[in-house]
Design a protein around this motif. Structure first.
Motif, PDB file in Angstrom:
ATOM      1  N   UNK A 103      10.708  14.560  -3.143  1.00 40.92           N
ATOM      2  CA  UNK A 103       9.851  15.268  -2.192  1.00 40.92           C
ATOM      3  C   UNK A 103       8.449  14.668  -2.178  1.00 40.92           C
ATOM      4  N   UNK A 104       7.934  14.323  -3.345  1.00 43.76           N
ATOM      5  CA  UNK A 104       6.612  13.694  -3.414  1.00 43.76           C
ATOM      6  C   UNK A 104       6.624  12.309  -2.780  1.00 43.76           C
ATOM      7  N   UNK A 105       7.690  11.557  -3.004  1.00 43.19           N
ATOM      8  CA  UNK A 105       7.801  10.226  -2.397  1.00 43.19           C
ATOM      9  C   UNK A 105       7.829  10.333  -0.874  1.00 43.19           C
ATOM     10  N   UNK A 106       8.489  11.380  -0.365  1.00 40.46           N
ATOM     11  CA  UNK A 106       8.545  11.569   1.079  1.00 40.46           C
ATOM     12  C   UNK A 106       7.180  11.907   1.656  1.00 40.46           C
ATOM     13  N   UNK A 107       6.386  12.689   0.918  1.00 40.56           N
ATOM     14  CA  UNK A 107       5.074  13.111   1.420  1.00 40.56           C
ATOM     15  C   UNK A 107       3.989  12.073   1.172  1.00 40.56           C
ATOM     16  N   UNK A 108       4.217  11.139   0.252  1.00 38.98           N
ATOM     17  CA  UNK A 108       3.180  10.185  -0.151  1.00 38.98           C
ATOM     18  C   UNK A 108       2.618   9.347   0.991  1.00 38.98           C
ATOM     19  N   UNK A 109       3.420   8.887   1.974  1.00 37.04           N
ATOM     20  CA  UNK A 109       2.849   8.041   3.037  1.00 37.04           C
ATOM     21  C   UNK A 109       1.902   8.769   3.985  1.00 37.04           C
ATOM     22  N   UNK A 110       1.918  10.090   4.020  1.00 36.73           N
ATOM     23  CA  UNK A 110       1.117  10.834   5.004  1.00 36.73           C
ATOM     24  C   UNK A 110      -0.378  10.527   4.931  1.00 36.73           C
ATOM     25  N   UNK A 111      -0.971  10.375   3.729  1.00 37.35           N
ATOM     26  CA  UNK A 111      -2.404  10.045   3.695  1.00 37.35           C
ATOM     27  C   UNK A 111      -2.757   8.716   4.344  1.00 37.35           C
ATOM     28  N   UNK A 128       0.820  -1.204   0.000  1.00 38.50           N
ATOM     29  CA  UNK A 128       0.000   0.000   0.000  1.00 38.50           C
ATOM     30  C   UNK A 128       0.854   1.255   0.000  1.00 38.50           C
ATOM     31  N   UNK A 129       1.926   1.263   0.802  1.00 40.71           N
ATOM     32  CA  UNK A 129       2.844   2.398   0.803  1.00 40.71           C
ATOM     33  C   UNK A 129       3.495   2.571  -0.566  1.00 40.71           C
ATOM     34  N   UNK A 130       3.835   1.469  -1.214  1.00 41.44           N
ATOM     35  CA  UNK A 130       4.463   1.547  -2.533  1.00 41.44           C
ATOM     36  C   UNK A 130       3.490   2.100  -3.570  1.00 41.44           C
ATOM     37  N   UNK A 131       2.240   1.688  -3.494  1.00 44.58           N
ATOM     38  CA  UNK A 131       1.240   2.178  -4.446  1.00 44.58           C
ATOM     39  C   UNK A 131       1.087   3.688  -4.338  1.00 44.58           C
ATOM     40  N   UNK A 132       0.948   4.213  -3.107  1.00 46.43           N
ATOM     41  CA  UNK A 132       0.748   5.657  -2.967  1.00 46.43           C
ATOM     42  C   UNK A 132       2.006   6.414  -3.399  1.00 46.43           C
ATOM     43  N   UNK A 133       3.191   5.834  -3.201  1.00 46.21           N
ATOM     44  CA  UNK A 133       4.424   6.492  -3.629  1.00 46.21           C
ATOM     45  C   UNK A 133       4.508   6.547  -5.150  1.00 46.21           C
ATOM     46  N   UNK A 134       4.164   5.455  -5.828  1.00 50.86           N
ATOM     47  CA  UNK A 134       4.217   5.437  -7.289  1.00 50.86           C
ATOM     48  C   UNK A 134       3.152   6.343  -7.895  1.00 50.86           C
ATOM     49  N   UNK A 135       1.985   6.393  -7.274  1.00 51.14           N
ATOM     50  CA  UNK A 135       0.949   7.299  -7.764  1.00 51.14           C
ATOM     51  C   UNK A 135       1.364   8.754  -7.577  1.00 51.14           C
ATOM     52  N   UNK A 170       8.852   5.975   9.067  1.00 54.89           N
ATOM     53  CA  UNK A 170       9.898   5.176   8.433  1.00 54.89           C
ATOM     54  C   UNK A 170       9.883   5.341   6.920  1.00 54.89           C
ATOM     55  N   UNK A 171       8.697   5.356   6.315  1.00 59.76           N
ATOM     56  CA  UNK A 171       8.613   5.423   4.861  1.00 59.76           C
ATOM     57  C   UNK A 171       8.920   6.814   4.311  1.00 59.76           C
ATOM     58  N   UNK A 172       8.690   7.854   5.093  1.00 63.76           N
ATOM     59  CA  UNK A 172       9.023   9.196   4.602  1.00 63.76           C
ATOM     60  C   UNK A 172      10.469   9.581   4.889  1.00 63.76           C
ATOM     61  N   UNK A 173      11.152   8.790   5.720  1.00 66.02           N
ATOM     62  CA  UNK A 173      12.497   9.143   6.149  1.00 66.02           C
ATOM     63  C   UNK A 173      13.523   9.216   5.021  1.00 66.02           C
ATOM     64  N   UNK A 174      13.529   8.312   4.030  1.00 67.07           N
ATOM     65  CA  UNK A 174      14.547   8.444   2.965  1.00 67.07           C
ATOM     66  C   UNK A 174      14.520   9.798   2.274  1.00 67.07           C
ATOM     67  N   UNK A 175      13.338  10.298   1.940  1.00 66.44           N
ATOM     68  CA  UNK A 175      13.250  11.614   1.321  1.00 66.44           C
ATOM     69  C   UNK A 175      13.567  12.728   2.297  1.00 66.44           C
TER      70      UNK A 175
END
Length: 617
Positions: free
Chosen positions: A373-381, A266-273, A398-403
């Protein structure tokens, strides 16, 4: 005899300057080795490993951080030294516990070891009718099947033989995808390696233990690295054949993620979108591929679990307050627990604030690194979608940390260089026909800038040092809960060796090793997970209430009451029951004629509920 004063002064040549960064690195590792040899973990307090560590550890970590900052800022240093310092950081962060503790940490790691052992014993996947709610692991079996194969391949008794080293292994797995992602946006090695350092220093969430999510997160970053580097503008595309190859590579990584973990797809889907919002990455193939594979698994193998969990999942959508709230039993209690909890919050908050400062300060990155920047913000929703067992806020961090680490690193540097800027500078130098003298001057300018910048490096160094030191209480501050001494492991193993098929084990909570041993044949009841009214009944009249709860076990099964050091630590530090209340429960059971003791050592006790005839076996 030679007069030493007549000798010319010793000058370090180019080779001497090249190996100079080895001095602080070796000094830091020497201090770390000394600290490990002189640290006693037999008596941990509420600050966990923080107060147990020998002072040499803190000195070594400070020397390592200063040496890294001094090395990475100097463009004359060979590029391999920052990597060596990062590896030294990983050793000090992730290998210290494996060296200090004689048994693996984390009840959840022991649980996953039990799943692997059950898979090896049962020889295949099982349904909820056979193993109850533990069947969820059979519906996402990728990690456990791989570990079962590894156990067979290595010829070891169980995964417990190596899972203490898993935090180091899983952290190393993140290094390559991180470097690939960061190198997509810059070749400035100062920015790249400072971002990597900040990522590891701020990644305190503790999902690197022996678990499916530790591998799934590395695969997640691998997919993002492929997409960011191989799916870009049309003039940068690898061609139809090349794109097919990289789609196959990304698809294989997605399959491994989907069959191993529930949340990461699910985290990967929102990041790719989110990436599709950028014109440069408006290629829908990676996102659609991931969605199709994810849905195919959810509608087939994972359907039994999802069907049962769907009502609760729907109710949690939109409940942000409930999704980020902690419930009973997860509130830090005591000076140590509160202090380490705040250290973790301040560490994450500081990195996020630095990331905002980096975005504002480094204008060139706002455009060039917009996809990151978008990848970092993507998990917030995802905070709106689910609580994920009160862990969603930690997983989002954890998922926003790389960005976030990338932009936070940019805030610590005076000026960063992007690939586009470097290419234009190279073109300008070529068009000017500067020749050898101009090239030499260009090489001298970074060196002079490094010397001048050294005076301004104190502030960023202090920030980097504070974040690195804060990692220790954030990551290891609850080791009193997470560490199970050999005596506790031996006591629980003795219990499960004794318990016959169909037995029930009653405990305060599930924070003890081997808690899921033989879960296919032995039932468990953790009374602190019951409603508060029933817990109050147990505290008021422990022996009678527990005996009533434990009644009804059919022969040859028996009912056992287990209370260990790990359960006490978890209950006290997370605001469940106090030590005095747990002592009262144990004393009541010990005095009652309804129970008889069957095992005891310095780490805990085991009582068996007597049969109606009076005598146990």
């Amino acid at each position: 005899m030679t007069d030493l004063s007549d000798l010319p002064p010793v000058r370090l040549g180019r080779r001497g300057r090249a190996v100079r960064p080895a001095v602080p690195l070796l000094a830091a590792l020497a201090l770390w080795g000394y600290a490990v040899r002189h640290t006693d973990v037999s008596r941990l307090d509420d600050f966990g490993l923080v107060t147990a560590l020998h002072p040499a550890f803190w000195a070594g970590l400070a020397v390592l951080t200063a040496g890294f900052w001094w090395t990475v800022r100097d463009p004359r240093r060979p590029g391999g030294w920052p990597a060596a310092y990062v590896l030294g950081l990983l050793l000090m962060e992730r290998a210290t516990q494996a060296l200090l503790y004689p048994t693996p940490l984390y009840a959840w790691a022991w649980k996953h070891d039990g799943v692997v052992e059950h898979l090896l014993t049962a020889g295949g996947l099982q349904t909820a009718d056979q193993v109850g709610d533990m069947a969820v692991y059979d519906q996402w079996p990728g990690f456990f099947a791989a570990q079962a194969a590894l156990v067979r391949l290595l010829g070891v008794e169980s995964a417990a033989m190596y899972m203490a080293w898993w935090p180091l292994v899983s952290s190393l797995m993140l290094l390559l995808p991180l470097l690939l992602i960061y190198r997509t946006f810059t070749e400035d090695r100062r920015l790249i390696w400072t971002a990597v350092w900040l990522f590891y220093a701020a990644n305190w969430v503790g999902q690197d233990y022996f678990s499916p999510q530790s591998v799934a997160f590395a695969l997640h970053l691998g997919v993002l690295a492929v997409v960011l580097r191989r799916y870009g503008r049309a003039d940068e595309a690898p061609g139809r054949q090349g794109q097919a190859v990289w789609t196959a590579v990304a698809g294989a990584l997605v399959v491994a993620i989907v069959i191993s973990h529930q949340l990461t797809p699910g985290m990967l889907v929102v990041s790719l979108l989110a990436l599709c919002l950028v014109r440069r990455h408006r290629d829908w193939v990676p996102a659609l591929t991931t969605v199709v594979i994810f849905l195919a698994w959810c509608l087939t193998a994972a359907l039994p679990f999802l069907s049962a969990a769907l009502p609760d999942m729907i109710r949690s959508v939109g409940d942000i307050g409930g999704n980020v709230a902690t419930g009973y039993g997860t509130t830090p209690t005591g000076t140590g627990a509160v202090a380490t909890s705040w250290a973790a919050r301040l560490l994450s908050g500081s990195v996020l604030l630095l990331a905002v400062a980096g975005i504002v300060r480094q204008r060139v990155l706002r455009h060039r690194a917009m996809p990151l920047l978008l990848v970092a913000a993507a998990p917030l929703p995802m905070l709106v979608a689910s609580s994920y067992g009160s862990e969603m806020i930690f997983r989002v961090l954890m998922f926003l940390l790389p960005g976030a680490a990338f932009f936070a690193a940019a805030a610590l540097l005076p000026e960063v260089r992007t690939l586009t800027a470097e290419a234009r500078a190279a073109e300008a130098r070529g068009a000017g026909g500067a020749g050898a003298d101009s090239a030499a001057a260009a090489r001298r300018r970074p060196a002079r800038a490094a010397v001048r910048g050294g005076l301004r490096a104190g502030g960023p160094l202090l920030v980097l040092l504070a974040g690195t030191l804060a990692f220790v209480p954030s990551y290891s501050g609850k080791d009193r809960i997470n560490y199970f001494p050999p005596e506790e492991v031996a006591l629980v193993r003795q219990l499960f060796d004794r318990a016959a098929e169909g037995s029930t084990v009653v405990a305060a909570n599930r924070n003890y090793p081997l808690a899921y041993a033989s879960y296919g044949t032995i039932d468990h009841y953790w009374f602190l997970e019951d409603d508060r009214r029933h817990i109050d009944e147990i505290v008021k009249d422990p022996a009678t209430t527990l005996a009533r709860d434990m009644a009804g076990v059919e022969r040859p099964g028996r009912a056992y009451f287990l209370l260990t050091r790990g359960q006490r630590a978890d209950s006290e530090m997370n605001g469940q029951l106090t030590g005095a209340q747990l002592d009262r429960i144990q004393e009541s059971v010990a005095r009652s004629e309804l129970f008889r003791p069957v095992a005891e050592n310095s780490a805990g006790v085991v009582y068996e509920l007597r049969t109606e005839g009076g005598a146990g076996r």
